[in-house]
Structure formats: structure tokens, C-alpha cells
Design a protein around this motif. Structure first.
Motif, PDB file in Angstrom:
ATOM      1  N   PRO A 213       4.859   2.003   2.695  1.00 47.74           N
ATOM      2  CA  PRO A 213       6.146   2.841   2.509  1.00 47.74           C
ATOM      3  C   PRO A 213       5.977   4.250   2.334  1.00 47.74           C
ATOM      4  CG  PRO A 213       6.014   1.332   0.604  1.00 47.74           C
ATOM      5  CD  PRO A 213       4.735   1.298   1.298  1.00 47.74           C
ATOM      6  N   THR A 214       6.591   5.088   2.925  1.00 47.01           N
ATOM      7  CA  THR A 214       6.403   6.778   2.662  1.00 47.01           C
ATOM      8  C   THR A 214       7.152   6.857   1.259  1.00 47.01           C
ATOM      9  OG1 THR A 214       6.648   8.769   3.546  1.00 47.01           O
ATOM     10  CG2 THR A 214       8.385   7.310   3.771  1.00 47.01           C
ATOM     11  N   THR A 215       7.335   8.214   0.832  1.00 46.84           N
ATOM     12  CA  THR A 215       7.922   8.127  -0.213  1.00 46.84           C
ATOM     13  C   THR A 215       9.363   7.620  -0.275  1.00 46.84           C
ATOM     14  OG1 THR A 215       6.989  10.689  -0.148  1.00 46.84           O
ATOM     15  CG2 THR A 215       8.707  10.145  -1.880  1.00 46.84           C
ATOM     16  N   ALA A 216       9.742   6.747  -1.512  1.00 43.67           N
ATOM     17  CA  ALA A 216      10.635   6.028  -1.545  1.00 43.67           C
ATOM     18  C   ALA A 216      11.450   6.334  -2.766  1.00 43.67           C
ATOM     19  CB  ALA A 216      10.288   4.511  -1.588  1.00 43.67           C
TER      20      ALA A 216
ATOM     21  N   SER B 203       0.744  -1.102   0.222  1.00 39.19           N
ATOM     22  CA  SER B 203       0.137   0.083  -0.073  1.00 39.19           C
ATOM     23  C   SER B 203       0.869   1.311  -0.073  1.00 39.19           C
ATOM     24  CB  SER B 203      -0.999   0.020   1.212  1.00 39.19           C
ATOM     25  OG  SER B 203      -1.642   1.069   1.432  1.00 39.19           O
ATOM     26  N   SER B 204       0.695   2.138   0.802  1.00 37.66           N
ATOM     27  CA  SER B 204       1.481   3.398   0.749  1.00 37.66           C
ATOM     28  C   SER B 204       1.094   4.118   2.270  1.00 37.66           C
ATOM     29  CB  SER B 204       1.001   4.113  -0.233  1.00 37.66           C
ATOM     30  OG  SER B 204       1.469   5.513  -0.198  1.00 37.66           O
ATOM     31  N   MET B 205       1.765   5.023   2.718  1.00 41.61           N
ATOM     32  CA  MET B 205       1.600   5.956   3.811  1.00 41.61           C
ATOM     33  C   MET B 205       0.357   6.676   3.183  1.00 41.61           C
ATOM     34  SD  MET B 205       2.995   5.291   6.382  1.00 41.61           S
ATOM     35  CE  MET B 205       2.282   6.481   7.609  1.00 41.61           C
ATOM     36  N   GLY B 206       0.040   6.742   2.088  1.00 44.23           N
ATOM     37  CA  GLY B 206      -1.198   7.306   1.262  1.00 44.23           C
ATOM     38  C   GLY B 206      -2.265   6.780   1.630  1.00 44.23           C
ATOM     39  N   GLY B 207      -2.212   5.500   2.210  1.00 46.33           N
ATOM     40  CA  GLY B 207      -3.291   4.473   2.456  1.00 46.33           C
ATOM     41  C   GLY B 207      -3.491   4.551   3.868  1.00 46.33           C
ATOM     42  N   ARG B 208      -3.090   5.489   4.508  1.00 47.16           N
ATOM     43  CA  ARG B 208      -3.112   5.814   6.099  1.00 47.16           C
ATOM     44  C   ARG B 208      -3.632   6.979   6.510  1.00 47.16           C
ATOM     45  NH1 ARG B 208      -3.607   1.176   8.538  1.00 47.16           N
ATOM     46  NH2 ARG B 208      -2.361   1.367  10.349  1.00 47.16           N
ATOM     47  N   MET B 209      -3.540   7.912   5.560  1.00 47.80           N
ATOM     48  CA  MET B 209      -4.199   9.349   5.842  1.00 47.80           C
ATOM     49  C   MET B 209      -4.641   9.936   4.608  1.00 47.80           C
ATOM     50  SD  MET B 209      -0.228  10.909   5.838  1.00 47.80           S
ATOM     51  CE  MET B 209       0.380   9.594   7.225  1.00 47.80           C
ATOM     52  N   GLY B 210      -5.096  11.236   4.831  1.00 48.05           N
ATOM     53  CA  GLY B 210      -5.438  12.068   3.727  1.00 48.05           C
ATOM     54  C   GLY B 210      -4.244  12.881   3.341  1.00 48.05           C
TER      55      GLY B 210
ATOM     56  N   GLY C 256      -3.985  16.356  -2.901  1.00 53.33           N
ATOM     57  CA  GLY C 256      -3.422  16.019  -4.300  1.00 53.33           C
ATOM     58  C   GLY C 256      -3.204  14.310  -4.503  1.00 53.33           C
ATOM     59  N   GLN C 257      -3.689  13.777  -3.710  1.00 57.29           N
ATOM     60  CA  GLN C 257      -3.580  12.357  -3.804  1.00 57.29           C
ATOM     61  C   GLN C 257      -4.794  11.629  -3.298  1.00 57.29           C
ATOM     62  OE1 GLN C 257       0.000  10.251  -2.300  1.00 57.29           O
ATOM     63  NE2 GLN C 257       1.338  12.077  -2.309  1.00 57.29           N
ATOM     64  N   SER C 258      -5.905  12.250  -3.555  1.00 53.89           N
ATOM     65  CA  SER C 258      -7.393  11.641  -3.527  1.00 53.89           C
ATOM     66  C   SER C 258      -7.409  10.293  -4.177  1.00 53.89           C
ATOM     67  CB  SER C 258      -8.272  12.597  -3.864  1.00 53.89           C
ATOM     68  OG  SER C 258      -7.950  14.010  -3.273  1.00 53.89           O
ATOM     69  N   ALA C 259      -7.120  10.443  -5.480  1.00 54.89           N
ATOM     70  CA  ALA C 259      -7.462   9.134  -6.158  1.00 54.89           C
ATOM     71  C   ALA C 259      -6.624   8.195  -6.129  1.00 54.89           C
ATOM     72  CB  ALA C 259      -7.345   9.525  -7.789  1.00 54.89           C
ATOM     73  N   TYR C 260      -5.092   8.361  -5.627  1.00 57.65           N
ATOM     74  CA  TYR C 260      -4.228   7.250  -5.353  1.00 57.65           C
ATOM     75  C   TYR C 260      -4.515   6.604  -4.121  1.00 57.65           C
ATOM     76  CZ  TYR C 260       0.686   5.440  -4.425  1.00 57.65           C
ATOM     77  OH  TYR C 260       1.599   4.744  -3.926  1.00 57.65           O
ATOM     78  N   ASN C 261      -4.679   7.847  -3.204  1.00 55.20           N
ATOM     79  CA  ASN C 261      -5.093   7.187  -1.853  1.00 55.20           C
ATOM     80  C   ASN C 261      -6.303   6.275  -2.027  1.00 55.20           C
ATOM     81  OD1 ASN C 261      -2.848   8.661  -1.181  1.00 55.20           O
ATOM     82  ND2 ASN C 261      -3.633   9.934   0.521  1.00 55.20           N
TER      83      ASN C 261
ATOM     84  N   THR D  79      -7.216   4.258  -3.797  1.00 54.13           N
ATOM     85  CA  THR D  79      -6.682   2.403  -4.223  1.00 54.13           C
ATOM     86  C   THR D  79      -5.947   2.196  -2.987  1.00 54.13           C
ATOM     87  OG1 THR D  79      -4.461   3.530  -5.368  1.00 54.13           O
ATOM     88  CG2 THR D  79      -6.610   3.224  -6.676  1.00 54.13           C
ATOM     89  N   LYS D  80      -5.151   2.995  -2.182  1.00 57.92           N
ATOM     90  CA  LYS D  80      -4.109   2.333  -1.477  1.00 57.92           C
ATOM     91  C   LYS D  80      -4.863   2.097   0.067  1.00 57.92           C
ATOM     92  CE  LYS D  80      -0.296   2.214  -3.771  1.00 57.92           C
ATOM     93  NZ  LYS D  80       0.173   0.696  -4.102  1.00 57.92           N
ATOM     94  N   TRP D  81      -5.810   2.890   0.195  1.00 57.74           N
ATOM     95  CA  TRP D  81      -6.677   2.343   1.530  1.00 57.74           C
ATOM     96  C   TRP D  81      -7.622   1.241   0.978  1.00 57.74           C
ATOM     97  CZ3 TRP D  81      -8.315   5.083   6.220  1.00 57.74           C
ATOM     98  CH2 TRP D  81      -7.776   6.357   6.435  1.00 57.74           C
ATOM     99  N   GLY D  82      -7.725   0.901  -0.412  1.00 57.06           N
ATOM    100  CA  GLY D  82      -8.769  -0.021  -0.762  1.00 57.06           C
ATOM    101  C   GLY D  82      -8.019  -1.277  -0.440  1.00 57.06           C
TER     102      GLY D  82
END
Ligand SMILES: NC(=O)c1ccc[n+]([C@@H]2O[C@H](COP(=O)([O-])OP(=O)(O)OC[C@H]3O[C@@H](n4cnc5c(N)ncnc54)[C@H](O)[C@@H]3O)[C@@H](O)[C@H]2O)c1
Length: 274
Positions: free
Chosen positions: A204-207, A160-167, A170-175, A177-180
Motif C-alpha cells: 500500500p501507499t499511504t493509507a 509490505s508498503s510502497m516503502g518496500g519498492r523505492m527509497g 526519512g524512511q530508511s529503517a522502515y523501508n 523492513t518492508k524491502w526485507g
């Protein structure tokens, strides 16, 4: 009284599929799992996507990863598989089981990113994100479970991503999928918990991979991602693929007592959450 001292388990004789394995985090996972003893199956080289601002992996990338695995004395099967296509995914699992006789580990790592305010996200960009990051993970998990079930042993790790853990603006669509995929992985973990198969998630956070730095050494071209990188509690801009690989190794080597977990490699970002 004697004590049992934990040590890293060998993956000798195990077979690991890594989606998006040609480069970046996938390459790092592939090489590390081969060092631990596993034979490796790489899936990559998807069909074109028109909304990405960076190139996908090339055949040279895939061959380079394959060579790195072979140099560890392990077998490597490198396949052109677009995880958006269920038929390709199913065929790749059949080919893996035919050639290796088993399938023990799956790292559902393939993913793409686009950024921008939600009101500016095109239908096409949404579809490309969802088709790879969410449907692609669904296709992968659905296909790898049956052979693992027969063996009554399996280790599944979803990226997933840290984008799957928080808002993140600019990442609403990506996030989305990663919450999903976290919901998918936790639910599947419960479905499989009695069958020797674990399902866990890494965030991961930004890698530092071609996804965010397409030209090595040059500045990250995406201002929204640059802004997020500056917000890390641990004051470094990003992590390396190996930092994520250490989490993946733990989750595939542990003896089957960790499932449905989400492991953040987040430079402390979640310490800010309530
Ligand atoms: N780099 C980051 O900052 C970062 C942060 C958090 C999460 N992630 C996630 O980590 C994972 C790995 O990304 P990375 O950083 O190594 O980036 P990357 O772009 O270097 O690697 C992703 C790989 O997936 C492949 N791929 C993309 N779509 C595919 C598809 N439909 N079918 C098969 N292969 C496909 C690409 O060709 C590429 O080789 C992704 O899921 C990504 O969303 C990345």
C-alpha cells in the motif's frame, strides 16, 4: 464453444488469521474475508513500544473488529499476540488449529512505523521496527506453513508498503523492513510452489489508518509522511483500507496460479521507476 466465466470464489469453511487485525487495514481485511465466508482469527494487542509517536490498538478496537466479524455470521477468535514473540505466535497457531481444525489463510499485516533521517534512528527504534515488521512476519510465516502443508492448500499475503519498492527520505529503517519481507515472501513462494500454497505481497501507499492519522479528521502529524503524500501521480493524498483489502481478496480467492507476486496499491508511484 462454452466458456468458463470467472467469478469470486467463496471462502466458506476457510479459516483466516490476520495479524494486526484489531483496526486499520487488518480490520478491513477481517470483515471482508468474513463476508466472503471465512472464519477469522485476529492477533493484536502487542506489548508496549517506546519509540512510536502514535498509540497501538486497544482491547476495544479488537472487540469492535470481532463484533463486526460475528455480525457476518462467522466465528471470530480474538487473541492477544505480539508477533515479536515466537512462543506467542506458535501458541496462537496451535490454539487456532485446535479450535477450528484448520488454518487456510494468513495475512501478515501487523506493522509499525517510525520515521527520521537514518543518522538519527536510535538502536531502540531500529529494534522495534525490525522486531515487528521483519522478525514478526518471519515468526508468523514459519508457524502457519505446517498446517497449510498438511492440507496442501494455503494462501499467505504479506503486507509490505510502497516503502518496500523505492527509497524515501526519512524512511530508511522502515523501508529496510518492508524491502526485507518481499525477499522473504518471494523465496518462501518458491519453497511452497508445488504444495498448493501461494505467498504474495501487497504494497500500500499511504493509507488512512490510525498509523498515520491517530486522531480522525486531524491533519497527519508527521511532516515526512505529509511530504510523501503530496508526491502521488494520482492526485489524491492517500488510499483507504478497503483499497488494500480488494488486493488481499484477489490473492486469497484466485485458484492458485499467482505466487511470489508483489501487488502495488500505490497511486501510480511505481510508474516513475525505470
Ligand atoms: N497506513 C499506511 O500508510 C501504510 C502504508 C503502507 C504500509 N502499511 C502497512 O500496513 C500494515 C497495517 O497498518 P495500518 O495502516 O492498518 O496501521 P495500524 O497501526 O492501524 O494497524 C497496525 C496494527 O498492527 C498491530 N501491531 C503492531 N505491532 C504489532 C505486534 N508486534 N504484534 C501484533 N500486532 C501488532 C497494531 O496494534 C495495529 O492494530 C502495516 O504493516 C503497515 O506497515 C501502512
Amino acid at each position: 464453444m462454452g466458456i468458463s466465466v470467472p467469478s469470486l470464489a467463496s471462502l466458506d469453511g476457510r479459516v483466516a488469521v490476520i495479524t494486526g487485525g484489531a483496526r486499520g487495514q487488518g480490520r478491513s481485511h477481517a470483515v471482508a474475508l468474513s463476508v466472503a465466508g471465512a472464519d477469522i482469527v485476529l492477533w493484536d494487542l502487542p506489548g508496549p513500544m517506546s519509540t512510536l509517536t502514535y498509540p497501538l490498538a486497544t482491547r476495544d478496537d479488537l472487540e469492535a473488529t470481532s463484533k463486526l466479524v460475528s455480525e457476518q455470521g462467522r466465528r471470530c477468535l480474538a487473541l492477544s499476540v505480539d508477533v515479536r514473540d515466537a512462543d506467542q505466535v506458535d501458541a496462537a497457531v496451535c490454539q487456532t488449529v485446535e479450535e477450528f481444525g484448520r488454518l487456510d489463510i494468513a495475512v501478515a499485516n501487523a506493522g509499525v512505523v517510525t520515521t527520521g533521517p537514518l543518522v538519527d534512528v536510535s538502536d531502540e527504534a531500529w529494534e522495534e521496527l525490525v522486531d515487528t515488521n521483519l522478525t514478526g512476519v518471519f515468526h508468523t510465516l514459519r508457524a502457519v506453513v505446517p498446517p497449510m502443508r498438511e492440507q496442501r492448500w494455503g494462501r499467505i499475503v504479506v503486507t509490505s508498503s510502497m516503502g518496500g519498492r523505492m527509497g524515501i527520505p526519512g524512511q530508511s529503517a522502515y523501508n529496510a523492513t518492508k524491502w526485507g519481507v518481499i525477499g522473504m515472501a518471494k523465496s518462501l513462494a518458491l519453497e511452497l510452489a508445488k504444495e498448493g500454497i501461494t505467498v504474495n505481497v501487497v504494497c500500500p501507499t499511504t493509507a488512512q489508518t490510525p498509523m498515520v492519522q491517530p486522531v480522525p479528521g486531524e491533519d497527519v502529524p508527521n511532516e515526512l509522511i505529509r511530504r510523501y503524500m503530496r508526491s502521488n501521480p494520482i492526485p489524491q493524498p492517500w488510499i483507504q483500507p478497503e483499497d488494500v483489502t480488494r488486493a488481499v481478496l484477489y490473492l486469497v480467492e484466485e485458484p492458485g496460479v499467482v505466487t511470489g507476486e508483489v501487488m502495488e496499491i500505490g497511486l501510480g508511484a511505481s510508474a516513475r521507476m525505470p
